[in-house]
Design a protein around this motif. Sequence first.
Motif, mmCIF file in Angstrom:
data_model
loop_
_atom_site.group_PDB
_atom_site.id
_atom_site.type_symbol
_atom_site.label_atom_id
_atom_site.label_comp_id
_atom_site.label_asym_id
_atom_site.label_seq_id
_atom_site.Cartn_x
_atom_site.Cartn_y
_atom_site.Cartn_z
ATOM 1 N N HIS A 105 -8.117 -7.352 35.641
ATOM 2 C CA HIS A 105 -8.658 -5.905 35.655
ATOM 3 C C HIS A 105 -9.770 -5.833 36.387
ATOM 4 O O HIS A 105 -10.820 -6.637 36.288
ATOM 5 C CB HIS A 105 -8.578 -5.240 34.287
ATOM 6 C CG HIS A 105 -9.087 -4.058 34.138
ATOM 7 N ND1 HIS A 105 -9.596 -3.176 33.243
ATOM 8 C CD2 HIS A 105 -8.555 -2.989 35.004
ATOM 9 C CE1 HIS A 105 -9.659 -2.015 33.256
ATOM 10 N NE2 HIS A 105 -9.089 -1.866 34.555
ATOM 11 N N VAL A 147 -12.720 -2.816 37.737
ATOM 12 C CA VAL A 147 -13.079 -1.523 37.703
ATOM 13 C C VAL A 147 -14.336 -1.448 38.438
ATOM 14 O O VAL A 147 -15.437 -2.203 38.154
ATOM 15 C CB VAL A 147 -13.477 -1.239 36.193
ATOM 16 C CG1 VAL A 147 -14.081 0.235 36.129
ATOM 17 C CG2 VAL A 147 -12.272 -1.206 35.421
ATOM 18 N N GLU A 199 -10.158 1.683 40.333
ATOM 19 C CA GLU A 199 -9.742 0.792 39.358
ATOM 20 C C GLU A 199 -8.346 -0.001 39.655
ATOM 21 O O GLU A 199 -7.464 0.669 40.327
ATOM 22 C CB GLU A 199 -9.683 1.515 38.319
ATOM 23 C CG GLU A 199 -9.285 0.687 36.659
ATOM 24 C CD GLU A 199 -9.595 1.660 35.432
ATOM 25 O OE1 GLU A 199 -9.074 0.853 34.557
ATOM 26 O OE2 GLU A 199 -9.670 2.635 35.653
#
Length: 229
Positions: free
Chosen positions: A171, A173, A180
């Motif tokens: 992930h 961000v 994102e």
Amino acid sequence: MRKKQIALAAALGCTLLLAGHALAAGAGNEPTELDADTVEYDMKTGVIQATDNVLMRQGDTRIAGQKAVYNAKTKQGTVTGGVIAVRGAMRMTCQEVISDGPEHMKAIGGVHGTENDRSFTGEQVDYFPQQNDYVLMEQGGIVSNQDGTFTAARMEGWLKDDHYLGTGSAHLVSPARNMEAGGDRMEYFGQDQGRVVAEGNAWAVQDNNTMRSNRITIYLAKDGQATVQ
């Protein structure tokens, strides 16, 4: 996301390497000082043991803990108990640092490091300086700075190549880029133009635009901006 965002791993590798060198009580070009409440040295076995309020100093590097053991013959050593390693603006804390010699250093137990606006967190970090400066966070990790945060269930990197790989719930961000992205696997290539490749249930959101695919590539411009394709 800018290159410096993940390049913090290089600083981590340097800190682990210096921690290992500091265990050598004299390794390197600069003299090493060892202070502790109790120090024992067995000249026959080459083992040095320091306990309680241990502090090792070499140049601008400081390693503190409750116990340190080093074998001058095997070049192996450990520092345990609330370990704090400091080098310049770099600061790392953990419960234990282990050096198997010049080929492998490891930090264990709530590893957390900071350098200026950047930070990294992981339960265990392994560093292999003779394997292209390879860093492994087998149990997952977080790398972040003011521009964004990169997390994964397993993280690894080749510092000399500026190449990093996160697998398992990877992930990224970047609020500064209004971006994102995520996927089962995310790979970062910092050389040349720079790009991030997300694979396996990959997705990316930028400026309220959403993209989903099995593979998404994010190209990083030299000015730090990102283009999703």
